[in-house]
Motif scaffolding. Structure first.
Motif, PDB file in Angstrom:
ATOM      1  N   GLY A   3      -2.561   7.933  27.812  1.00  0.00           N
ATOM      2  CA  GLY A   3      -3.105   7.551  26.523  1.00  0.00           C
ATOM      3  C   GLY A   3      -4.339   6.681  26.615  1.00  0.00           C
ATOM      4  O   GLY A   3      -5.053   6.495  25.624  1.00  0.00           O
ATOM      5  N   LYS A   4      -4.595   6.115  27.805  1.00  0.00           N
ATOM      6  CA  LYS A   4      -5.775   5.278  27.988  1.00  0.00           C
ATOM      7  C   LYS A   4      -6.175   5.277  29.453  1.00  0.00           C
ATOM      8  O   LYS A   4      -5.404   5.687  30.325  1.00  0.00           O
ATOM      9  CB  LYS A   4      -5.506   3.847  27.500  1.00  0.00           C
ATOM     10  CG  LYS A   4      -4.504   3.079  28.354  1.00  0.00           C
ATOM     11  CD  LYS A   4      -4.363   1.642  27.865  1.00  0.00           C
ATOM     12  CE  LYS A   4      -3.438   0.833  28.774  1.00  0.00           C
ATOM     13  NZ  LYS A   4      -3.318  -0.568  28.312  1.00  0.00           N
ATOM     14  N   MET A   5      -7.386   4.785  29.720  1.00  0.00           N
ATOM     15  CA  MET A   5      -7.898   4.714  31.075  1.00  0.00           C
ATOM     16  C   MET A   5      -7.199   3.603  31.853  1.00  0.00           C
ATOM     17  O   MET A   5      -6.836   2.565  31.290  1.00  0.00           O
ATOM     18  CB  MET A   5      -9.406   4.460  31.053  1.00  0.00           C
ATOM     19  CG  MET A   5     -10.029   4.265  32.425  1.00  0.00           C
ATOM     20  SD  MET A   5      -9.776   5.670  33.533  1.00  0.00           S
ATOM     21  CE  MET A   5     -10.961   6.835  32.879  1.00  0.00           C
ATOM     22  N   ALA A   6      -6.998   3.835  33.140  1.00  0.00           N
ATOM     23  CA  ALA A   6      -6.470   2.796  34.023  1.00  0.00           C
ATOM     24  C   ALA A   6      -7.579   1.784  34.279  1.00  0.00           C
ATOM     25  O   ALA A   6      -8.617   2.117  34.856  1.00  0.00           O
ATOM     26  CB  ALA A   6      -6.003   3.424  35.338  1.00  0.00           C
ATOM     27  N   SER A   7      -7.392   0.544  33.820  1.00  0.00           N
ATOM     28  CA  SER A   7      -8.446  -0.463  33.919  1.00  0.00           C
ATOM     29  C   SER A   7      -8.232  -1.355  35.145  1.00  0.00           C
ATOM     30  O   SER A   7      -7.122  -1.495  35.650  1.00  0.00           O
ATOM     31  CB  SER A   7      -8.477  -1.318  32.655  1.00  0.00           C
ATOM     32  OG  SER A   7      -7.225  -1.979  32.481  1.00  0.00           O
ATOM     33  N   GLY A   8      -9.348  -1.937  35.610  1.00  0.00           N
ATOM     34  CA  GLY A   8      -9.285  -2.904  36.694  1.00  0.00           C
ATOM     35  C   GLY A   8      -8.919  -2.321  38.044  1.00  0.00           C
ATOM     36  O   GLY A   8      -8.371  -3.025  38.893  1.00  0.00           O
ATOM     37  N   MET A   9      -9.200  -1.037  38.264  1.00  0.00           N
ATOM     38  CA  MET A   9      -8.869  -0.393  39.537  1.00  0.00           C
ATOM     39  C   MET A   9     -10.132   0.047  40.270  1.00  0.00           C
ATOM     40  O   MET A   9     -11.159   0.347  39.659  1.00  0.00           O
ATOM     41  CB  MET A   9      -7.964   0.813  39.313  1.00  0.00           C
ATOM     42  CG  MET A   9      -6.603   0.463  38.741  1.00  0.00           C
ATOM     43  SD  MET A   9      -5.462   1.866  38.842  1.00  0.00           S
ATOM     44  CE  MET A   9      -4.193   1.331  37.680  1.00  0.00           C
ATOM     45  N   LYS A  10     -10.043   0.101  41.580  1.00  0.00           N
ATOM     46  CA  LYS A  10     -11.152   0.569  42.406  1.00  0.00           C
ATOM     47  C   LYS A  10     -11.243   2.086  42.413  1.00  0.00           C
ATOM     48  O   LYS A  10     -12.319   2.652  42.588  1.00  0.00           O
ATOM     49  CB  LYS A  10     -10.993   0.054  43.835  1.00  0.00           C
ATOM     50  CG  LYS A  10     -11.039  -1.456  43.982  1.00  0.00           C
ATOM     51  CD  LYS A  10     -10.863  -1.848  45.439  1.00  0.00           C
ATOM     52  CE  LYS A  10     -10.903  -3.354  45.630  1.00  0.00           C
ATOM     53  NZ  LYS A  10     -10.703  -3.736  47.055  1.00  0.00           N
TER      54      LYS A  10
END
Length: 359
Positions: free
Chosen positions: A222-229
């Protein structure tokens, strides 16, 4: 004979049809939009009549919860079974349902503990909720558990517990296997809260991305995975886009943490990938262990090194991806196909019904 298509919006007419039905079930659930309803109840509804079963549904949460629970209590005596899907009722309500019909309790998560992705640690549910769960299990004529861990838990309170995996409809044929020298796509599918688990292998996946620039990372949520490399690309989930997304990825992954919540999970991501003939890599936790045959349809990983080694093998070897993908589809058809699982449930209910009516 009269054909009836019941809906959650019109329970007043339930059990007034004149079709001869051998077994009748009232299914109580939390929401038609929840995956647990969609895959453990909703996808069965068009097919129950093949087994001599009539099933009606009613949502017992949200704004209409009180009204619909009252309606369920008013009509449940007209049914052979009340199937409670995951909802934990106060013990007096379960007692009332069990006085009027046989109760089936179905669950696919470790509802007796708090969700680790929300708390970040292992914690039991409140004493009150655990007591409600225990009383529900004790009052049930039958319990359907989605994993071995859930089955073991339920068997503390009930002697008629059955392991029923969460099924997924197999597409007609294996689709869209990428050809040699093309981009290799690693995919993950899940609800927003479960993005937490992707963070457990973010370093490994980002290393893989640096080492092999042709590898892509596709996310359906449902949303983008944030804070990941890791350079994830998002495809927003919808029932229409799910099939094409599953057909287009090359490798499916399911990272988890090793805790009681995750040990109760039903490996459903793996089941989805396998239906589409994809090799899989997953954490060596819970139902993942019985879903993956190590080195046959995929790999189980305990460490960052094992995750990297497994994914590298699949990224670099198209033949291995094909062979493991074929094995994934074979295993899925044998164990997780919707028709096979529904037949198992129908047989369990029919056997119980015969025994109960004979007595």
């Amino acid at each position: 004979m009269k054909q009836v298509v019941p809906t959650d919006n019109d329970v007043r007419g339930l059990r007034t049809f004149d079709t001869i039905i051998m077994i009748s079930i009232l299914c109580l659930h939390l929401s038609p939009h929840r995956p647990s309803f969609r895959y453990r109840m909703g996808q069965f509804l068009p097919h129950w009549n093949q087994y001599g079963i009539q099933a009606d549904t009613l949502c017992v949460s949200g704004k209409e919860a009180s009204r619909n629970i009252a309606r369920a209590l008013a009509v449940c005596g007209n049914y052979d079974y009340v199937w409670i899907q995951r909802k934990v009722f106060p013990p007096p309500l379960v007692w009332l349902f069990s006085r009027k019909a046989n109760v089936i309790f179905d669950f696919d998560d470790a509802i007796h503990v708090k969700q680790v992705m929300l708390t970040g640690k292992q914690e039991p549910e409140s004493w009150l909720k655990r007591q409600w769960i225990a009383r529900t299990l004790q009052r049930s004529a039958m319990v359907l558990a989605g994993s071995d861990a859930l089955k073991d838990y339920a068997e503390q309170y009930n002697g008629n517990v059955h392991l029923v995996p969460t099924p997924f409809e197999t597409p007609p044929q294996k689709l869209n296997v990428h050809q040699k020298n093309k981009t290799v796509t690693i995919g993950w599918i899940g609800i927003n809260a479960n993005l937490y688990f992707l963070r457990q292998i973010d370093e490994t996946l980002s290393l893989l991305a640096e080492k092999y620039p042709w590898v892509q990372f596709s996310l359906m949520s449902g949303k983008m995975a944030s804070g990941m490399k890791t350079p994830w690309k998002l495809t927003p989930w919808s029932s229409e886009s799910e099939k094409s997304w599953l057909s287009e990825i090359d490798i499916g992954i399911m990272p988890l943490t090793d805790d009681e919540w995750c040990r109760g999970k039903c490996a459903f991501k793996l089941i989805q990938y396998m239906a589409y003939g994809k090799p899989v890599v997953a954490s060596n936790v819970g139902a993942n262990r019985s879903t993956i045959e190590q080195g046959v349809n995929g790999f189980l990983a305990d460490s960052a090194k094992e995750w990297l080694d497994a994914l590298e093998q699949l990224v670099l070897n198209e033949g291995l991806r094909r062979r493991m993908g074929d094995e994934s589809r074979r295993i899925h058809l044998e164990r997780f196909e919707r028709a096979e699982v529904q037949r198992t449930i129908a047989n369990l209910i029919a056997e119980h019904h015969r025994s109960a009516t004979a007595g």
